[in-house]
Write an enzyme that holds these catalytic residues in place. Structure first.
Site, PDB file in Angstrom:
ATOM      1  N   GLU A  56      35.058 -34.668 -36.620  1.00  0.00           N
ATOM      2  CA  GLU A  56      33.596 -34.800 -36.674  1.00  0.00           C
ATOM      3  C   GLU A  56      33.138 -36.151 -36.128  1.00  0.00           C
ATOM      4  O   GLU A  56      32.049 -36.263 -35.568  1.00  0.00           O
ATOM      5  CB  GLU A  56      33.074 -34.575 -38.097  1.00  0.00           C
ATOM      6  CG  GLU A  56      33.395 -33.192 -38.689  1.00  0.00           C
ATOM      7  CD  GLU A  56      32.991 -32.006 -37.815  1.00  0.00           C
ATOM      8  OE1 GLU A  56      32.040 -32.126 -37.001  1.00  0.00           O
ATOM      9  OE2 GLU A  56      33.654 -30.943 -37.926  1.00  0.00           O
ATOM     10  N   HIS A  91      32.461 -35.713 -32.460  1.00  0.00           N
ATOM     11  CA  HIS A  91      31.135 -35.126 -32.218  1.00  0.00           C
ATOM     12  C   HIS A  91      30.052 -36.203 -32.379  1.00  0.00           C
ATOM     13  O   HIS A  91      29.118 -36.303 -31.593  1.00  0.00           O
ATOM     14  CB  HIS A  91      30.838 -34.010 -33.225  1.00  0.00           C
ATOM     15  CG  HIS A  91      31.537 -32.711 -32.945  1.00  0.00           C
ATOM     16  ND1 HIS A  91      31.377 -32.026 -31.763  1.00  0.00           N
ATOM     17  CD2 HIS A  91      32.377 -31.959 -33.704  1.00  0.00           C
ATOM     18  CE1 HIS A  91      32.090 -30.891 -31.818  1.00  0.00           C
ATOM     19  NE2 HIS A  91      32.705 -30.829 -32.974  1.00  0.00           N
TER      20      HIS A  91
HETATM   21 ZN    ZN Z   1      33.878 -29.245 -33.627  1.00  0.00          ZN
END
Ligand code: ZN
Length: 502
Positions: free
Chosen positions: A265, A268
């Site tokens: 994450e 991202h």
């Molecule tokens: Zn992902």
């Protein structure tokens, strides 16, 4: 022109703010909201979705875009304003096809099925979501039908997440990859299995969390513009340039679940944090496609975070954090444990080699449902049969089968899964280009330094937000299109060494 452009930008900013408000409600629903909040939260999200859609599809926006068309085309292609007008036009054409009532009904349905799934999964009861999932399939077909003239029913859904791709492109890339992956999986399966017991001990949550946050701070995830909280199905979400959050989950009997979710994450989130601030609160402030987004999570999770060099630097710190668990485990044994290849049931826990087989299987099931060959009532059985055939493992229950993750229970059927494999392919393509520009990157990673890599990714990918479509961005960075070879080479080299293949 200036006043029209300013009016458009003002409207787009209000739309972005409404979108951020909706994302905060969604974030809260997935982290801290008590179960009792589900019904009213669904209504609130439905209202915001309707308001957003009404505002964006207001004919006044269309008129402004018409009036600014020639001006946009007169600007250099690379200018922010030209890109803003192109992207807004594309989104506008798309959104105006969807009736307001459909958008609202779909959003309400999505909240309702999400809370059903949250209960159905622990209860291992597919029956609890079956009727709602039939509705989701109906909505998914209706959605596609708002874009008549498609080649495949899944194309309008793919276009939403990975603009410029079609089912035929996805199938072609998947076929090339599968052809080279399956022999690799077989060759590895013929070797003695790795020992994953080092990571399957008791790891208290607080220590896991602290260690993961130390790593992503070193990666360059900016906690002054972000935070990490717990959820059932980890995600990253952005409310604007100054607030890009991540969520994770922990299992105290498995170190890898929480740690690699956090690294994933953070990839991202660093993409979103790296977008040029002047694009904030416009349709350009966001990753350009699901596939490019996933390339960044997978790059930081796997190519960096599961590499030998990375752990040469960080393993002593991990051992110091968990001396009872890892004090006597060698770096080599740990490295093998976090890279164990084993056909398995759960996609999000899958190793790098078998992961894409999960995605291909889900994509095929989606096609079967959308094209009417597979009824929802027969889905659990079809799921189990396909896992038995492709992976050689049969789910013992629906909890670890068809109910295993939030997909299909938090959005439409179709359009999301291809992005995961495109992301893996692109992660290797982009990393190869970063190394060509900066051959010192692996040495730096082994010293715990990530600035050169993150800097290169920021300058070449992150900063642009959605200024370029994914195919444009891939061409700018790699000089070509999608190419499975860098991923295949990476997997063959890494796992050839790990499993001593010829
Ligand atoms: Zn992902």
């Amino acid at each position: 022109m200036d006043s029209k452009l300013n009016e458009l930008k003002h409207r787009l900013q209000e739309i972005a703010d409404l979108g951020a408000a909706s994302s905060i409600l969604y974030w809260d629903m997935s982290t801290y909201m008590p179960p009792g909040g589900a019904a009213s939260r669904g209504r609130q999200l439905g209202l915001l979705a309707r308001l957003l859609h009404e505002r964006f599809t207001d004919p006044a926006v269309g008129h402004l875009l018409d009036d600014l068309q020639a001006y946009g085309e007169s600007l250099p292609y690379d200018s922010d304003d030209a890109a803003l007008l192109r992207k807004t036009r594309r989104d506008y054409e798309r959104q105006t096809r969807l009736p307001n009532e459909f958008v609202k009904a779909l959003t309400e349905h999505t909240s309702a099925i999400y809370s059903l799934w949250e209960q159905a999964r622990p209860a291992n009861d597919f029956g609890m979501v079956r009727d709602a999932l039939e509705k989701t399939l109906d909505y998914s077909r209706q959605y596609a039908d708002f874009f008549p003239g498609y080649e495949s029913i899944i194309d309008p859904l793919i276009n939403d997440a990975d603009y410029g791709m079609k089912a035929t492109d996805v199938r072609a890339v998947f076929a090339q990859l599968r052809e080279q992956l399956v022999p690799l999986v077989r060759a590895i399966a013929a070797q003695p299995p790795a020992d994953e017991s080092p990571v399957k001990q008791h790891y208290p949550e607080a220590g896991q969390r602290a260690f993961g946050e130390t790593i992503i701070r070193a990666y360059g995830y900016d906690f002054t513009r972000g935070r990490q909280d717990k959820t059932a199905h980890p995600f990253a979400t952005s409310f604007g340039h100054g607030d890009v959050r991540i969520t994770t989950r922990f299992r105290e009997d498995d170190l890898t679940d929480g740690l690699f979710s956090t690294l994933h994450e953070s990839g991202h989130a660093m993409y979103e944090q790296g977008i040029a601030p002047e694009l904030d609160a416009t349709p350009l402030y966001g990753g350009t496609s699901a596939g490019v987004h996933e390339s960044q999570s997978r790059l930081w999770e796997n190519i960096v975070g599961r590499s030998r060099g990375f752990w040469e630097h960080w393993y002593p710190a991990l051992q110091a954090a968990f001396p009872a668990q890892l004090g006597t485990v060698s770096l080599d044994a740990f490295y093998r444990a976090i890279n164990m290849v084993m056909p398995s049931l759960i996609r999000t826990d899958a190793d790098e080699v078998t992961y894409n087989l999960h995605v291909m299987l889900r994509f095929d099931l989606e096609m079967d449902m959308l094209e009417g060959r597979l009824a929802i009532k027969d889905l659990p059985e079809a799921w189990n049969a396909r896992y038995t055939a492709d992976m050689g493992v049969t789910p013992p229950n629906d909890k670890d089968g068809v109910l295993q993750d939030v997909h299909w229970y938090s959005g439409l059927i179709g359009g999301a899964f291809q992005g995961y494999t495109l992301g893996n392919i692109l992660s290797a393509q982009f990393y190869e280009r970063a190394l060509a520009a900066h051959p010192e990157i692996p040495t730096e990673i082994a010293q715990g330094k990530f600035d050169t890599l993150r800097g290169w990714l920021t300058d070449n990918l992150y900063v642009h937000g959605s200024k370029y479509t994914a195919p444009e961005l891939i061409a700018r960075v790699t000089g070509g299109g999608l190419d499975v070879q860098p991923l295949v080479n990476y997997l063959r080299t890494k796992y050839g060494e790990l499993y001593r293949l010829d």
